[in-house]
Design an enzyme around this catalytic site. Sequence first.
Site, PDB file in Angstrom:
ATOM      1  N   GLY A   1       0.049   1.051  -2.397  1.00 28.81           N
ATOM      2  CA  GLY A   1       1.290   0.694  -3.086  1.00 28.81           C
ATOM      3  C   GLY A   1       2.518   0.923  -2.227  1.00 28.81           C
ATOM      4  O   GLY A   1       3.618   0.489  -2.555  1.00 28.81           O
ATOM      5  N   ARG A   2       2.343   1.646  -1.141  1.00 26.56           N
ATOM      6  CA  ARG A   2       3.492   1.908  -0.254  1.00 26.56           C
ATOM      7  C   ARG A   2       3.018   1.988   1.191  1.00 26.56           C
ATOM      8  O   ARG A   2       3.622   2.670   1.999  1.00 26.56           O
ATOM      9  CB  ARG A   2       4.155   3.216  -0.636  1.00 26.56           C
ATOM     10  CG  ARG A   2       3.124   4.324  -0.680  1.00 26.56           C
ATOM     11  CD  ARG A   2       3.637   5.687  -0.543  1.00 26.56           C
ATOM     12  NE  ARG A   2       2.575   6.573  -1.016  1.00 26.56           N
ATOM     13  CZ  ARG A   2       2.638   7.861  -1.015  1.00 26.56           C
ATOM     14  NH1 ARG A   2       3.706   8.452  -0.581  1.00 26.56           N
ATOM     15  NH2 ARG A   2       1.628   8.583  -1.443  1.00 26.56           N
TER      16      ARG A   2
ATOM     17  N   LYS B   1       3.225   3.723   6.445  1.00 23.44           N
ATOM     18  CA  LYS B   1       3.342   4.295   5.100  1.00 23.44           C
ATOM     19  C   LYS B   1       4.825   4.362   4.754  1.00 23.44           C
ATOM     20  O   LYS B   1       5.599   4.967   5.499  1.00 23.44           O
ATOM     21  CB  LYS B   1       2.722   5.696   5.125  1.00 23.44           C
ATOM     22  CG  LYS B   1       2.319   6.244   3.790  1.00 23.44           C
ATOM     23  CD  LYS B   1       1.431   7.470   3.978  1.00 23.44           C
ATOM     24  CE  LYS B   1       1.236   8.201   2.668  1.00 23.44           C
ATOM     25  NZ  LYS B   1       0.415   9.409   2.851  1.00 23.44           N
TER      26      LYS B   1
ATOM     27  N   ASP C   1       8.488   2.074  -5.619  1.00 25.27           N
ATOM     28  CA  ASP C   1       9.374   1.326  -4.720  1.00 25.27           C
ATOM     29  C   ASP C   1       8.715   0.980  -3.389  1.00 25.27           C
ATOM     30  O   ASP C   1       9.323   0.299  -2.551  1.00 25.27           O
ATOM     31  CB  ASP C   1      10.683   2.105  -4.484  1.00 25.27           C
ATOM     32  CG  ASP C   1      10.440   3.465  -3.860  1.00 25.27           C
ATOM     33  OD1 ASP C   1       9.274   3.788  -3.555  1.00 25.27           O
ATOM     34  OD2 ASP C   1      11.417   4.217  -3.683  1.00 25.27           O
TER      35      ASP C   1
ATOM     36  N   ASP D   1      -9.862   8.453  -4.510  1.00 26.04           N
ATOM     37  CA  ASP D   1      -9.091   7.534  -3.660  1.00 26.04           C
ATOM     38  C   ASP D   1      -8.510   8.250  -2.447  1.00 26.04           C
ATOM     39  O   ASP D   1      -7.996   7.598  -1.538  1.00 26.04           O
ATOM     40  CB  ASP D   1      -7.971   6.846  -4.459  1.00 26.04           C
ATOM     41  CG  ASP D   1      -7.112   7.838  -5.214  1.00 26.04           C
ATOM     42  OD1 ASP D   1      -7.652   8.513  -6.109  1.00 26.04           O
ATOM     43  OD2 ASP D   1      -5.916   7.954  -4.913  1.00 26.04           O
TER      44      ASP D   1
HETATM   45  P1  AMP Z   1      -1.339   9.182  -3.314  1.00 26.46           P
HETATM   46  O1  AMP Z   1      -0.475  10.190  -3.959  1.00 26.46           O
HETATM   47  O2  AMP Z   1      -0.980   8.917  -1.889  1.00 26.46           O
HETATM   48  O3  AMP Z   1      -2.784   9.459  -3.430  1.00 26.46           O
HETATM   49  O4  AMP Z   1      -1.031   7.807  -4.066  1.00 26.46           O
HETATM   50  C1  AMP Z   1      -1.592   7.436  -5.301  1.00 26.46           C
HETATM   51  C2  AMP Z   1      -1.268   5.990  -5.579  1.00 26.46           C
HETATM   52  O5  AMP Z   1       0.129   5.829  -5.862  1.00 26.46           O
HETATM   53  C3  AMP Z   1      -1.584   5.037  -4.438  1.00 26.46           C
HETATM   54  O6  AMP Z   1      -2.060   3.841  -4.991  1.00 26.46           O
HETATM   55  C4  AMP Z   1      -0.238   4.867  -3.793  1.00 26.46           C
HETATM   56  O7  AMP Z   1      -0.149   3.669  -3.061  1.00 26.46           O
HETATM   57  C5  AMP Z   1       0.701   4.867  -4.993  1.00 26.46           C
HETATM   58  N1  AMP Z   1       2.067   5.262  -4.634  1.00 26.46           N
HETATM   59  C6  AMP Z   1       2.508   6.489  -4.307  1.00 26.46           C
HETATM   60  N2  AMP Z   1       3.825   6.479  -4.031  1.00 26.46           N
HETATM   61  C7  AMP Z   1       4.256   5.211  -4.190  1.00 26.46           C
HETATM   62  C8  AMP Z   1       5.525   4.533  -4.067  1.00 26.46           C
HETATM   63  N3  AMP Z   1       6.625   5.196  -3.692  1.00 26.46           N
HETATM   64  N4  AMP Z   1       5.568   3.222  -4.313  1.00 26.46           N
HETATM   65  C9  AMP Z   1       4.472   2.540  -4.680  1.00 26.46           C
HETATM   66  N5  AMP Z   1       3.262   3.095  -4.832  1.00 26.46           N
HETATM   67  C10 AMP Z   1       3.136   4.421  -4.580  1.00 26.46           C
HETATM   68 MG    MG Z   2      -3.690   8.464  -1.824  1.00 34.19          MG
END
Ligand code: AMP
Ligand code: MG
Length: 499
Positions: free
Chosen positions: A95-96, A116, A128, A256
């Site tokens: 998502g980012r 990232k 975002d 994930d």
């Molecule tokens: P994580 O905390 O890295 O394991 O992220 C969990 C999910 O949330 C993943 O699918 C990320 O891509 C999404 N995600 C986290 N932060 C953001 C952000 N600022 N914008 C879009 N997606 C996000």
């Molecule tokens: Mg992650």
Amino acid sequence: MNRQQALGGVELDNSYARLPGQFHQRTGPAPVAAPRLIRLNHDLARSLGIEPETLERPAGVEWLAGNRPAVGSEPLAMAYAGHQFGNWVPQLGDGRALLLGEVFDRDGVRRDLQLKGSGPTRFSRGGDGRASIGPVVREYIASEAMAALGIPTTRALAALATGEKVLRRDGPEPGGILCRVARSHVRVGTFEYFGRNGDPDSVRTLADYVIDRHHPDLAGQAGRYAALFERVVGATAALVARWMPVGFIHGVMNTDNTSIVGETIDYGPFGFIDAFDPATVYSSIDRGGRYAWNQQPKVAHWNLARLGECLLPLLDESAEAALERANAILETFPRAFETRFHAQLCAKIGIDTPREGDVDLAFDLLGHMHEGRADLTLTFRRLSALPGDDDRADGPLRELFDQPSAVDGWLARWRRRLQGETRGDFDRQAAMQRVNPAFVLRNHLAQWAADAAVEHLDFAPMHRLVDVLARPFDDQPEHADLARPPEPEERVLETFCGT
Ligand code: AMP
Ligand code: MG
């Protein structure tokens, strides 16, 4: 080839882009206003065959910021799902982040380059798509510190400030981008995305991809999927067994965030234990302690069971036989973990030729540390300096415990045990100092560097930490302030998901 755009003379490939459309969304980074390079990892760049100097020039910075495409780059957001804190989420995905492509490192290993914080994708779910500079700085320092400890991990090639603001919990913060390097960004959750969403054909395609890329010796072999599962189980067990001795808590071991190649991935609410308590949890969202220090083997095992479920149709035509096979492989996890973990505990107390009772001896020290609230890192480091036949220098170790005398009995037992070792003091101490770091990325230090970056765009703490943590097993007396535990008022008891 447009030579001006080749990244440090290197063209990217993207094997993942050649997978069918359901595996990813092909999309480019969203340009940022005023990118500035904060730190470039020269050694890592060179190991990837990339000239670091070319990344420092304006064109290179534009490239790292996603403002300019590199030759061969076919950027994409990977699709994945996952179990978050045990709850099934059918779609997560990048998502980012964007996978830019792959380069071959000096050893001929294909390594992903990922940005990232590069802007929204189809998987942003209202986010975002950006990153604050704070988490970027934390991940850069942490992943490089882990690599220097010899622990498998994704790496940080570069950290950038975007010149834009992102809106976070406490208001606007400077935006950042991390360029991350990994052997793979495939996660257990990537398999689940297809396996639990009713697409077994794609599970097979993904398994074949992982085999071709990471285990080419298995390609075309009968029983290759079971062998793949065995290797993932083994690599994950080995990884967690490396985390625990240094007091690392991943903090958000969702499926994930569980790499298919056994690298530490996704540094969010991670932390390193100061005063030892096996039930330590730092993550603000981990209310139940699911991902506490001592829960990590259990949770890794649970995550691997989710992978096993996805692989079932590939293991045997008979559902019953497949289940039996998967369970037999899963059952190897606890022993694989324990063997490695115990071997490291023995090494940490200086035992070269483990025998019965040694693991108990090591656990008893952990018990005393827990009771006496002794600092994990300093206890093992100070133990490493002690002679095997003289207790007159025990003071600095004893004073780490609330009740210094409480550890005396243990030290006497330890010294009796050392008499059964053939190695002399000098060799033993040197070996212990190679496994017991003087420096880890303590939470208050990570916070200090992140705060300085967010509040003042001051990257001096980050630079200092990266440099010192690159040599964690050297005493570096001029940096003694980074080796000490936090004062009570400095303690950081809560860490946050990095975004
Ligand atoms: P994580 O905390 O890295 O394991 O992220 C969990 C999910 O949330 C993943 O699918 C990320 O891509 C999404 N995600 C986290 N932060 C953001 C952000 N600022 N914008 C879009 N997606 C996000
Ligand atoms: Mg992650």
